[in-house]
Design a protein around this motif. Sequence first.
Motif, PDB file in Angstrom:
ATOM      1  N   ALA A 293       0.801  -0.970  -0.100  1.00 39.84           N
ATOM      2  CA  ALA A 293       0.013   0.083  -0.004  1.00 39.84           C
ATOM      3  C   ALA A 293       0.780   1.051  -0.166  1.00 39.84           C
ATOM      4  CB  ALA A 293      -0.756   0.009   1.044  1.00 39.84           C
ATOM      5  N   ALA A 535      -4.768   3.888   0.403  1.00 37.12           N
ATOM      6  CA  ALA A 535      -3.790   3.101   0.956  1.00 37.12           C
ATOM      7  C   ALA A 535      -4.670   2.087   2.010  1.00 37.12           C
ATOM      8  CB  ALA A 535      -2.742   3.607   1.596  1.00 37.12           C
ATOM      9  N   CYS A 605       1.363   0.802   8.435  1.00 31.79           N
ATOM     10  CA  CYS A 605       1.370  -0.293   7.481  1.00 31.79           C
ATOM     11  C   CYS A 605       2.324  -1.334   7.818  1.00 31.79           C
ATOM     12  CB  CYS A 605       2.056   0.111   6.122  1.00 31.79           C
ATOM     13  SG  CYS A 605       0.905   0.937   5.049  1.00 31.79           S
TER      14      CYS A 605
END
Length: 739
Positions: A293, A535, A605
């Motif tokens: 992402a 994302a 992330c």
Amino acid sequence: MFEHIAELAIRRSRLVLVVAVVAVALMGVLGAGAFAKLLGGGYDDPASQSSRAAKVIDEKFGGETNLVLLVRADEGRVDTPAAQRSGRDLVTHLKKEQHLENVISYWDTGSSDLRSKGGRDAMVLAHVKGDDTERDENAKSVIDAYTGPYEKTLTVRAGGGAAVTSDMGTQSAKDLVLAESIAVPLTLVLLLLVFGSMVAALLPLAIGTIAIAGTFAELYVLGSVTDVSVFAINLTTALGLGLGIDYALLMVSRFREQLASGASVDDAVRRTVSTAGRTVAFSAATVAAALAALLVFPQYFLRSFGYAGVGVVVIAAVSTLFVMPALFVVLGHRVNGGRLPWTNRRRPATRAPLWGRLAATVMRRPALTALPVLAVLLLAASPLLGITFGTPDERVLPEDAASRQVSSVLREKFDGNEDSALHIVIGTAVGRTPLESYATELSGLKGVVRVETSVGTYAAGRPTATDAGSSALGRSDAQQINVVSTLTPRSDAAQNLVRDVRAVAPPTGTRPLVGGVDAVLVDSKHSVGSRLPLAVALVALTTFLLLFLFTGSVVQPLRALLLNMVSLGATLGVMTWIFQDGHLSSLLGFTAQPMDVSMTVLMFCIAFGLSMDYEVFVTSRIKELHDQGEDNESAVTNGLGHTGRIVTAAACLLAVSFFAFGTAKLSFMQLFGLGSGLAILIDAVAVRGILVPAAMRVLGCSAWYAPGFLRKFHQRFGLSEGGPTPEPGLVERDASTVH
């Protein structure tokens, strides 16, 4: 597929290992050149207004000021004859430097704006030429050549964006060496404690080494064709070592468990690959999906972590699936060799009763055990209500860094900071009268000290009487305007000034571009914020699909996503409390400032991907037992009993790799290391140990629910550790036995 991998390892084990050794050697040779290909910076969006302004200024005006040499007279003021002679000589040499252009100094212009209030210091402004790669090298060359004592009358220090970036790169390399010198020995000690065997402990380190060497080679190749941040190295070492250990730990534990149950070496390899191997593959897919992402963001600083993260995950998983089984075949029962004196010599532990008892307790009293944990995590997340964002500046460096000290002097002793001025560029011809009118209006904005143009300098809404302007700021086809303020760079007021400047009506028929450090911050925040929903959506969607394929349930992915958000919120809240609000700043040695927008996204992330790593570890064993006919409560209790020890050990080992960066001198690397390590521990202990069994107890039979058409889809295409998905009726009968 996994059956074929196992057979390859059994029949061609030595060939697989020879190929692996050759591949690692080649990757090592290639990866050794990665450092020379990687860049500093990369925090801005190339398509943003500030980036386009910088490009036009580079092309038409020789570039924005990105290097400030702060020159101090050793005795007296910079106006003394001796200081003036040395200053002019210094400037003469700087103007001959092939790496510099637009060299402007106090001794050239006589401008009081380039002299400190006390007269002890003066500025030399310059632009370091070259692209990102060349600029870093050129800046370092100039800084090394000219800083320090000069002709026994002056002392020169370097500041500005080029100097800050150079200092960051130097400090990052030092931080990496220190972090790895702590993480590697400590990891080996922990592996010995976990396995109680020298041979078994070295196997995960072998996978970690392959992952790191392979990713360095990948970064070398990518750095040859596109921009890649030097900080990708830090993620590669931490994640490569950690994930290599995670995956190998799971495989080694399952292989030893199979041997302990009486299976032959070949059968143990087959069962290990078909069970733990499937888990590794799915786990790697979820982590890679989360890190992929990062590729949606235009800043190459963030994209670089995506390149490195996906690469290290894939290489760690592939080497685990192919090299580890081959090592098992060659070693056989010698995998338990080199036992330490204090270990049980009969057989390695395959189950952790403590985790099983904890799961049983939670499932008997889910509200009593889970609600306090949930309350603590939500309380930890509460600082997020006041979070603000920024980008790295000189304050991320230690206080003794030269570029940081120069920035402090510029703010405190000069009228307006030339280094942080807003640079407006108009790429067309502009008449004198419209330009004067535009500059006059700009000079009346709150916080503006002066506005410099080719036709004059303006302050407080009118032209100054002493400055006729700089011809270097004007061309027949373009104009540059510098807006200098007294505002603290990157502050809320400075960002508001950017918006105010952009809101001023420009000369008719022109479209000004506004650049400068504060404009870069405004544009970066907008760029990241506008792409963040995409994302997050990609991470959530890919995670949901992968967990559905793994479990055959639509409820399990939703439960996993919800619990992950709780643990992530707690982690980011604690990091905000520490790094933004300044708690523990004296202990950790950093300066409190807004949260680094890029590093916060990166941490999100990474933490999300790694939490899914442990989600797959735990859920795989629970589902395997559930598919074998155990009821929901028994499957959860026994599943955690089998995987709890692995998850705890893996989490501790991976957290060590990240916590080692808590020793860094760059504050955003401290944020990255401490935040990622904390997220791992919260997930492994609070979420996997308590919230997961509580949620499974509350969900009961619905935990494995999926609509009929999706059950059929999963029966055909899904993969699970326990083998084929049972018929729906069996699942329902098992689920109905939950108390």
